[in-house]
Design a protein around this motif. Structure first.
Motif, PDB file in Angstrom:
ATOM      1  N   PRO A 174       0.791  -1.169  -0.126  1.00  0.00           N
ATOM      2  CA  PRO A 174       0.025  -0.019   0.026  1.00  0.00           C
ATOM      3  C   PRO A 174       0.882   1.396  -0.005  1.00  0.00           C
ATOM      4  CG  PRO A 174      -0.901  -1.641   1.586  1.00  0.00           C
ATOM      5  CD  PRO A 174       0.566  -2.130   1.113  1.00  0.00           C
ATOM      6  N   ARG A 175       2.086   1.145   0.300  1.00  0.00           N
ATOM      7  CA  ARG A 175       2.887   2.391   0.372  1.00  0.00           C
ATOM      8  C   ARG A 175       3.604   2.568  -1.067  1.00  0.00           C
ATOM      9  NH1 ARG A 175       5.410   5.882  -0.478  1.00  0.00           N
ATOM     10  NH2 ARG A 175       6.618   7.157   0.643  1.00  0.00           N
ATOM     11  N   VAL A 176       3.780   1.272  -2.031  1.00  0.00           N
ATOM     12  CA  VAL A 176       4.529   1.449  -3.206  1.00  0.00           C
ATOM     13  C   VAL A 176       3.879   2.240  -4.125  1.00  0.00           C
ATOM     14  CG1 VAL A 176       5.448   0.194  -4.949  1.00  0.00           C
ATOM     15  CG2 VAL A 176       5.639  -0.758  -2.596  1.00  0.00           C
ATOM     16  N   ASP A 177       4.321   3.280  -4.916  1.00  0.00           N
ATOM     17  CA  ASP A 177       3.830   4.099  -5.780  1.00  0.00           C
ATOM     18  C   ASP A 177       3.812   3.491  -7.273  1.00  0.00           C
ATOM     19  OD1 ASP A 177       2.814   6.474  -4.111  1.00  0.00           O
ATOM     20  OD2 ASP A 177       5.166   6.464  -3.882  1.00  0.00           O
ATOM     21  N   LEU A 178       4.850   2.693  -7.198  1.00  0.00           N
ATOM     22  CA  LEU A 178       5.088   2.164  -8.536  1.00  0.00           C
ATOM     23  C   LEU A 178       6.017   0.928  -8.436  1.00  0.00           C
ATOM     24  CD1 LEU A 178       4.890   2.304 -11.848  1.00  0.00           C
ATOM     25  CD2 LEU A 178       7.038   3.843 -11.588  1.00  0.00           C
ATOM     26  N   LEU A 179       5.172  -0.027  -8.929  1.00  0.00           N
ATOM     27  CA  LEU A 179       5.562  -1.667  -8.712  1.00  0.00           C
ATOM     28  C   LEU A 179       6.175  -2.210  -9.959  1.00  0.00           C
ATOM     29  CD1 LEU A 179       6.263  -4.222  -6.927  1.00  0.00           C
ATOM     30  CD2 LEU A 179       3.690  -4.813  -7.581  1.00  0.00           C
ATOM     31  N   PHE A 180       7.129  -2.728 -10.038  1.00  0.00           N
ATOM     32  CA  PHE A 180       7.717  -3.532 -11.273  1.00  0.00           C
ATOM     33  C   PHE A 180       7.587  -4.947 -10.941  1.00  0.00           C
ATOM     34  CE2 PHE A 180       9.394   0.940 -11.387  1.00  0.00           C
ATOM     35  CZ  PHE A 180       9.446   1.199 -12.923  1.00  0.00           C
ATOM     36  N   CYS A 181       7.166  -5.659 -11.965  1.00  0.00           N
ATOM     37  CA  CYS A 181       7.256  -7.341 -11.725  1.00  0.00           C
ATOM     38  C   CYS A 181       6.912  -7.904 -13.004  1.00  0.00           C
ATOM     39  CB  CYS A 181       6.087  -7.686 -10.727  1.00  0.00           C
ATOM     40  SG  CYS A 181       4.403  -7.183 -10.982  1.00  0.00           S
ATOM     41  N   ASN A 182       7.074  -9.211 -13.175  1.00  0.00           N
ATOM     42  CA  ASN A 182       6.539 -10.062 -14.476  1.00  0.00           C
ATOM     43  C   ASN A 182       5.234 -10.836 -13.782  1.00  0.00           C
ATOM     44  OD1 ASN A 182       7.304 -12.337 -12.889  1.00  0.00           O
ATOM     45  ND2 ASN A 182       9.410 -12.514 -14.103  1.00  0.00           N
ATOM     46  N   ARG A 183       4.564 -11.573 -14.548  1.00  0.00           N
ATOM     47  CA  ARG A 183       3.376 -12.397 -14.383  1.00  0.00           C
ATOM     48  C   ARG A 183       3.570 -12.943 -13.367  1.00  0.00           C
ATOM     49  NH1 ARG A 183      -0.141 -14.786 -12.676  1.00  0.00           N
ATOM     50  NH2 ARG A 183      -1.993 -15.517 -13.739  1.00  0.00           N
ATOM     51  N   ALA A 184       4.585 -14.042 -13.194  1.00  0.00           N
ATOM     52  CA  ALA A 184       4.591 -14.993 -12.162  1.00  0.00           C
ATOM     53  C   ALA A 184       5.155 -14.248 -10.912  1.00  0.00           C
ATOM     54  CB  ALA A 184       5.982 -15.732 -12.478  1.00  0.00           C
ATOM     55  N   GLU A 185       5.987 -13.226 -10.673  1.00  0.00           N
ATOM     56  CA  GLU A 185       6.245 -12.503  -9.579  1.00  0.00           C
ATOM     57  C   GLU A 185       4.993 -11.787  -9.000  1.00  0.00           C
ATOM     58  OE1 GLU A 185      10.774 -11.322 -11.063  1.00  0.00           O
ATOM     59  OE2 GLU A 185       9.059  -9.978 -11.114  1.00  0.00           O
ATOM     60  N   ALA A 186       4.147 -11.396  -9.937  1.00  0.00           N
ATOM     61  CA  ALA A 186       2.616 -10.584  -9.368  1.00  0.00           C
ATOM     62  C   ALA A 186       1.812 -11.812  -8.624  1.00  0.00           C
ATOM     63  CB  ALA A 186       2.041 -10.115 -10.574  1.00  0.00           C
ATOM     64  N   ALA A 187       1.881 -13.111  -9.194  1.00  0.00           N
ATOM     65  CA  ALA A 187       0.973 -14.386  -8.550  1.00  0.00           C
ATOM     66  C   ALA A 187       1.565 -14.374  -7.285  1.00  0.00           C
ATOM     67  CB  ALA A 187       1.140 -15.156  -9.592  1.00  0.00           C
ATOM     68  N   ALA A 188       2.905 -14.366  -7.107  1.00  0.00           N
ATOM     69  CA  ALA A 188       3.780 -14.876  -5.791  1.00  0.00           C
ATOM     70  C   ALA A 188       3.226 -13.599  -4.782  1.00  0.00           C
ATOM     71  CB  ALA A 188       4.884 -14.950  -6.087  1.00  0.00           C
ATOM     72  N   LEU A 189       3.347 -12.365  -5.276  1.00  0.00           N
ATOM     73  CA  LEU A 189       3.183 -11.408  -4.444  1.00  0.00           C
ATOM     74  C   LEU A 189       1.546 -11.309  -3.672  1.00  0.00           C
ATOM     75  CD1 LEU A 189       3.728  -8.684  -2.977  1.00  0.00           C
ATOM     76  CD2 LEU A 189       3.781  -7.765  -5.099  1.00  0.00           C
ATOM     77  N   LEU A 190       0.716 -11.965  -4.581  1.00  0.00           N
ATOM     78  CA  LEU A 190      -0.800 -12.122  -4.019  1.00  0.00           C
ATOM     79  C   LEU A 190      -0.889 -13.465  -3.678  1.00  0.00           C
ATOM     80  CD1 LEU A 190      -2.369 -10.539  -7.478  1.00  0.00           C
ATOM     81  CD2 LEU A 190      -2.282  -9.648  -5.157  1.00  0.00           C
ATOM     82  N   GLY A 191      -0.042 -14.292  -3.193  1.00  0.00           N
ATOM     83  CA  GLY A 191      -0.095 -15.537  -2.700  1.00  0.00           C
ATOM     84  C   GLY A 191      -0.827 -16.412  -3.809  1.00  0.00           C
ATOM     85  N   ARG A 192      -0.565 -16.364  -5.024  1.00  0.00           N
ATOM     86  CA  ARG A 192      -1.086 -17.284  -5.919  1.00  0.00           C
ATOM     87  C   ARG A 192       0.150 -18.152  -6.643  1.00  0.00           C
ATOM     88  NH1 ARG A 192      -5.674 -13.086  -9.301  1.00  0.00           N
ATOM     89  NH2 ARG A 192      -6.061 -12.355  -7.323  1.00  0.00           N
ATOM     90  N   ASP A 193       1.176 -18.208  -6.236  1.00  0.00           N
ATOM     91  CA  ASP A 193       2.185 -18.574  -6.863  1.00  0.00           C
ATOM     92  C   ASP A 193       2.191 -20.181  -7.320  1.00  0.00           C
ATOM     93  OD1 ASP A 193       2.418 -18.895  -4.235  1.00  0.00           O
ATOM     94  OD2 ASP A 193       4.727 -19.442  -4.390  1.00  0.00           O
ATOM     95  N   SER A 194       0.987 -20.834  -6.536  1.00  0.00           N
ATOM     96  CA  SER A 194       0.893 -22.231  -6.976  1.00  0.00           C
ATOM     97  C   SER A 194       0.262 -22.426  -8.290  1.00  0.00           C
ATOM     98  CB  SER A 194       0.304 -22.662  -5.894  1.00  0.00           C
ATOM     99  OG  SER A 194      -1.009 -22.164  -5.473  1.00  0.00           O
ATOM    100  N   GLU A 195      -0.437 -21.220  -8.865  1.00  0.00           N
ATOM    101  CA  GLU A 195      -1.422 -21.369  -9.898  1.00  0.00           C
ATOM    102  C   GLU A 195      -0.705 -21.772 -11.204  1.00  0.00           C
ATOM    103  OE1 GLU A 195      -3.507 -17.850 -10.259  1.00  0.00           O
ATOM    104  OE2 GLU A 195      -4.525 -18.206  -8.147  1.00  0.00           O
ATOM    105  N   HIS A 196       0.641 -21.126 -11.363  1.00  0.00           N
ATOM    106  CA  HIS A 196       1.529 -21.258 -12.472  1.00  0.00           C
ATOM    107  C   HIS A 196       2.714 -21.620 -12.514  1.00  0.00           C
ATOM    108  CE1 HIS A 196      -1.904 -19.243 -14.409  1.00  0.00           C
ATOM    109  NE2 HIS A 196      -2.041 -18.369 -13.547  1.00  0.00           N
TER     110      HIS A 196
END
Length: 315
Positions: A174-196
């Motif tokens: 919530p403090r990050v103004d600009l986040l850089f990531c790829n698709r897999a990193e995004a899923a991991a950050l959301l706790g969905r890393d087991s999906e792909h």
């Protein structure tokens, strides 16, 4: 205003093989030793893009580390916030096939992984004067939380770095103004890393839902890479696809890949430089994509051809 980067500082050994790399045998290659680490690559690129930048992290006390500090200072990076320790400096070894793709890589990042809260504070004068702080997720989570709090009213940008480390950013999202990531990193950050699996997505999955979910979770804006597909820019106003264009805004041909090292870091640096030069966010991301393309077409993490006029929009 200056930019302050916090994160990994490595001595990179990059091998370019003259044939496909095979297991259990040696392969003829050319080897080069260069500065590395996400925050370091971003800082070096920012210096080439007419931005004042300081770098914070930790190095060992080897003679090679002394040489690295001198090299960074010679490139225009403020090194006053780099701490020294009796641990070995971070090292990264990458093996590239002839087409520039990464065959394998290993990293020894103990010197960064063991940074404790307080290790990179209080801020130096250069960091205090910076309007933007950039954090890479190579840093331990308690230190990321501490730095996000210390950033106060500054723009805060962050890079998820890898699928394994992305979740370290969850408490500060919530403090990050600009986040850089790829698709897999995004899923991991959301706790969905087991999906792909790493770097994969299901047919028809553009990644837009995941990028939007990160904004819903608190990120101000998300720049999400998807391999050769256009970059996704997610904000509270919606989703944009940003393709590689020339400085005049025309569609640009795909880069001829020489070395993938540092391309994502160049995207970050080009985007942050664009914002510092007064561009709107979408235009800044487009400039970052041109910086990444130049890096893909060059050996090493920072292209020798990289400068602000080379990526700035024409007119």
């Amino acid at each position: 205003m200056p930019i302050a980067a916090f994160g990994a500082i490595h001595l990179d050994t990059i091998a370019h093989a003259d044939r496909r790399i095979l297991r259990e045998t040696s392969t003829p290659a050319s080897l080069a030793i260069r500065p590395g680490g996400v925050a370091t690559n971003v800082a070096r690129a920012l210096a080439r893009l007419d931005c004042r930048v300081s770098l914070a992290g930790r190095l060992g006390r080897e003679a090679e580390a002394d040489g690295l500090l001198a090299h960074l200072a010679g490139e225009g990076v403020d090194t006053g916030a780099i701490r020294r320790a009796d641990l070995p400096s971070g090292r990264y070894l990458a093996l590239h096939d002839p087409d520039g793709t990464l065959a394998a890589a290993v990293v020894d990042a103990r010197i960064t992984e063991t940074l404790e809260p307080g290790a990179l504070l209080p801020p130096t004068k250069a960091q205090e004067a910076s309007g933007c702080w950039f954090l890479d997720a190579n840093l331990p989570q308690p230190l990321l939380v501490e730095l996000a709090e210390a950033a106060a009213g500054r723009r805060l940008a962050a890079d998820a770095v890898s699928r394994a480390k992305a979740a370290r950013l969850a408490p500060i999202l919530p403090r990050v103004d600009l986040l850089f990531c790829n698709r897999a990193e995004a899923a991991a950050l959301l706790g969905r890393d087991s999906e792909h699996d790493e770097g994969q997505q299901e047919p028809g999955d553009s990644g837009a839902e995941v990028a939007t979910a990160l904004v819903t979770a608190g990120a101000g804006a998300v720049v999400m890479t998807r391999g050769a597909a256009p970059v996704l820019l997610a904000t509270r106003g919606g989703i944009d696809e940003i393709s590689l264009t020339t400085r005049e805004g025309a569609a640009a041909p795909a880069p001829r890949i020489v070395d993938v090292t540092g391309a994502g870091d160049a995207l970050i640096a080009g985007t942050l430089a664009g914002l510092e030069h007064g561009l709107a966010l979408a235009d800044a991301v487009a400039a970052g994509m041109r910086a990444a393309a130049l890096t893909l077409e060059s050996p090493g993490a920072v292209a020798g051809t990289l400068n602000w006029p080379a990526i700035a929009p024409n007119g």
